[in-house]
Design a protein around this motif. Sequence first.
Motif, PDB file in Angstrom:
ATOM      1  N   ALA A  23     -15.567   2.196  -6.684  1.00 47.27           N
ATOM      2  CA  ALA A  23     -16.635   2.146  -5.684  1.00 47.27           C
ATOM      3  C   ALA A  23     -16.765   0.739  -5.133  1.00 47.27           C
ATOM      4  CB  ALA A  23     -17.951   2.599  -6.324  1.00 47.27           C
ATOM      5  N   ALA A  24     -16.686  -0.217  -6.049  1.00 41.55           N
ATOM      6  CA  ALA A  24     -16.803  -1.609  -5.630  1.00 41.55           C
ATOM      7  C   ALA A  24     -15.638  -1.994  -4.738  1.00 41.55           C
ATOM      8  CB  ALA A  24     -16.847  -2.516  -6.860  1.00 41.55           C
ATOM      9  N   CYS A  25     -14.462  -1.513  -5.122  1.00 38.06           N
ATOM     10  CA  CYS A  25     -13.280  -1.844  -4.334  1.00 38.06           C
ATOM     11  C   CYS A  25     -13.341  -1.197  -2.955  1.00 38.06           C
ATOM     12  CB  CYS A  25     -12.012  -1.392  -5.054  1.00 38.06           C
ATOM     13  SG  CYS A  25     -11.631  -2.389  -6.485  1.00 38.06           S
ATOM     14  N   ARG A  26     -13.936  -0.017  -2.930  1.00 37.05           N
ATOM     15  CA  ARG A  26     -14.020   0.669  -1.646  1.00 37.05           C
ATOM     16  C   ARG A  26     -14.878  -0.146  -0.683  1.00 37.05           C
ATOM     17  NH1 ARG A  26     -16.727   5.852  -1.998  1.00 37.05           N
ATOM     18  NH2 ARG A  26     -16.021   5.995  -4.136  1.00 37.05           N
ATOM     19  N   LEU A 264     -21.643  -4.113 -15.279  1.00 37.38           N
ATOM     20  CA  LEU A 264     -21.251  -3.559 -13.983  1.00 37.38           C
ATOM     21  C   LEU A 264     -22.313  -2.602 -13.444  1.00 37.38           C
ATOM     22  CD1 LEU A 264     -17.438  -3.012 -14.473  1.00 37.38           C
ATOM     23  CD2 LEU A 264     -18.528  -4.515 -12.830  1.00 37.38           C
ATOM     24  N   THR A 265     -22.938  -1.895 -14.359  1.00 33.88           N
ATOM     25  CA  THR A 265     -24.016  -1.004 -13.929  1.00 33.88           C
ATOM     26  C   THR A 265     -25.124  -1.819 -13.272  1.00 33.88           C
ATOM     27  OG1 THR A 265     -23.516   0.421 -15.795  1.00 33.88           O
ATOM     28  CG2 THR A 265     -25.628   0.772 -14.709  1.00 33.88           C
ATOM     29  N   GLU A 266     -25.427  -2.902 -13.951  1.00 34.12           N
ATOM     30  CA  GLU A 266     -26.468  -3.789 -13.418  1.00 34.12           C
ATOM     31  C   GLU A 266     -26.048  -4.350 -12.061  1.00 34.12           C
ATOM     32  OE1 GLU A 266     -29.810  -5.608 -12.760  1.00 34.12           O
ATOM     33  OE2 GLU A 266     -29.462  -4.191 -14.392  1.00 34.12           O
ATOM     34  N   ARG A 269     -26.355  -1.778  -9.417  1.00 30.32           N
ATOM     35  CA  ARG A 269     -27.765  -1.594  -9.059  1.00 30.32           C
ATOM     36  C   ARG A 269     -28.212  -2.689  -8.091  1.00 30.32           C
ATOM     37  NH1 ARG A 269     -30.331  -1.275 -14.357  1.00 30.32           N
ATOM     38  NH2 ARG A 269     -29.041   0.555 -14.668  1.00 30.32           N
ATOM     39  N   ARG A 270     -27.789  -3.901  -8.445  1.00 31.74           N
ATOM     40  CA  ARG A 270     -28.196  -5.047  -7.635  1.00 31.74           C
ATOM     41  C   ARG A 270     -27.595  -4.963  -6.228  1.00 31.74           C
ATOM     42  NH1 ARG A 270     -26.512  -9.826  -6.505  1.00 31.74           N
ATOM     43  NH2 ARG A 270     -24.567  -9.578  -7.639  1.00 31.74           N
ATOM     44  N   LEU A 271     -26.322  -4.544  -6.180  1.00 34.47           N
ATOM     45  CA  LEU A 271     -25.662  -4.454  -4.876  1.00 34.47           C
ATOM     46  C   LEU A 271     -26.297  -3.378  -4.001  1.00 34.47           C
ATOM     47  CD1 LEU A 271     -21.932  -4.903  -5.928  1.00 34.47           C
ATOM     48  CD2 LEU A 271     -23.274  -6.431  -4.477  1.00 34.47           C
ATOM     49  N   VAL A 275     -27.895  -3.803  -0.375  1.00 29.02           N
ATOM     50  CA  VAL A 275     -27.586  -2.947   0.778  1.00 29.02           C
ATOM     51  C   VAL A 275     -28.871  -2.501   1.444  1.00 29.02           C
ATOM     52  CG1 VAL A 275     -26.652  -0.708   1.455  1.00 29.02           C
ATOM     53  CG2 VAL A 275     -25.359  -2.161  -0.066  1.00 29.02           C
ATOM     54  N   ALA A 276     -29.799  -2.095   0.619  1.00 28.80           N
ATOM     55  CA  ALA A 276     -31.081  -1.635   1.152  1.00 28.80           C
ATOM     56  C   ALA A 276     -31.782  -2.755   1.890  1.00 28.80           C
ATOM     57  CB  ALA A 276     -31.936  -1.104   0.015  1.00 28.80           C
TER      58      ALA A 276
END
Length: 351
Positions: A23-26, A264-266, A269-271, A275-276
Motif C-alpha cells: 500500500a505504501a509503495c502504491r 508500520l501500522t502506526e 495511521r499517521r499517513l 492525507v485527510a
Amino acid sequence: MQITDNREHILLGVQTLRAMATAACRTSSSPSVELSIFGCISNSISSSGNGMDNRTANRSEPSEDLNLVLSSSGPKPLIESTLESPPKQLDLLPVRSPCQKPAEGYSRWNAISDAHVNSKGIDMNQIPCSSESEDEDEAEAPSLKLRSLAGEGKRSEMAALGSGMADPGERERGLLEVSSRNSDEEESGSARKKLRLSKEQSALLEESFKEHSTLNPKQKSLLAKQLNLRPRQVEVWFQNRRARTKLKQTEVDCELLKRCCESLTEENRRLQKEVAELRALKVGAPCVISRDFCMPLPAATLTMCPSCERLAHGQPPSTSASITTTNAVGLSFSNKPGSIRPALPSPSAAC
DNA sequence: CCTCAAATGTAAATTACATCA
DNA sequence: GTTGATGTAATTTACATTTGA
C-alpha cells in the motif's frame, strides 16, 4: 509447537507487512521499502523451517542482512585452522571405562554429575571400550558411513561395505564400530538411554561452539577425546545446539517483526491522517498523495520533516513533485516514481 | 567435459529419557 | 507415588553438495 507458532507469527507479520508496504509503495512508488524489509524477512523465514532445506542460504551467518541489532552472540564462522591452536585440556576427572577397574578419581567424577549413572547403574557418559577406533581420524569416514547405514536401516549394506574396505584393519575398525553400537544398545538393555552432560563438558562444548558452530572430523574427534565422549555424541550436541540457536534467532526475528508491524501500522495511521489533513488543506486544489486518488501534480514540493513530522512546503526542484517521509523504523517512503534509494530528509526544507 | 551414483554433512522433525515442581 | 511440563540427548528423514568413476 513453539516453532510452529513462531512461523505463523512471522508469516502473519510478513503478510501484514507486505500488505502495508504494498500500500505504501502504491502511494510512494518506492520499491525500496519492500525490498529492504522483505529481503531480510524472507531470509529469516525461509531458514526457519517449513521442512525446507535451506542450507544454501544458511551457509552465510543468519540475519547478517537483517541490518538490525539482533543477538550477535552467535557462533563465528568455522575456521579450519582452529586446531592449530592447541585445545585447552579440560580438567576432567578420570572416567572409568567399562573395561577398567574403578580408579581413585572415579567416585569424584560421578560426584560431579550423578546423572551420568542411570537408574540401572550404568554410566552413560562412558565411552565403550571398542569405540577406541573412532580416535583414528581415518576411521571416521567408514564409521560415518556405517552409522549412516545403520541409521537408515540399510544394515544389509553394512557387511558389504565392511568387506569392501581395502584395508583389513580399516574394515576391522569399521565393524568394531558397528558392534560397539550394537553392544551399546544391548548393554543398557533398551534401545536408547540418555546421558546428562556434566557442567564441565557443557562448558567446553559451549566454548567450542562459540568459536565455530560446525566441526570438521578432526575437531570433532579431538573434542570428543577431551570430553571423553564419542565423536557421535559431540556431533549430536552440535546439531542440537545449532537448532537451539536457530530457534532463539527465530524468536528474536519474530519479536522484531511484531515491533516492525506495529510501527508500520502506526505509520499507516499517521499517513492516513496526513492525507485527510492535506485534503482539507487543499480543497479544490490538486493533491499528490497518491495516484490512487487521481490528483494532479502540485506546484510545490512537500517534504515531511523527520523531527516534527509535519509537512514542509518549498519550491519544487524539478517539475515532478514528491513527498518523502521517514517512518519510525527508519524506512523511507517516497512517491517519486522509480526512486529506490532511501529518501533522505532535508532539514533545510523542513520547518 | 558431462553424467550419474555413492558418500557425506546438515537441517528439520521427531522421539524418548531425565528431572523437577 | 503419580503426573504433567520442560529440557535435551538421540534418532530419523530428506536434501544439497562433493567426489570419483
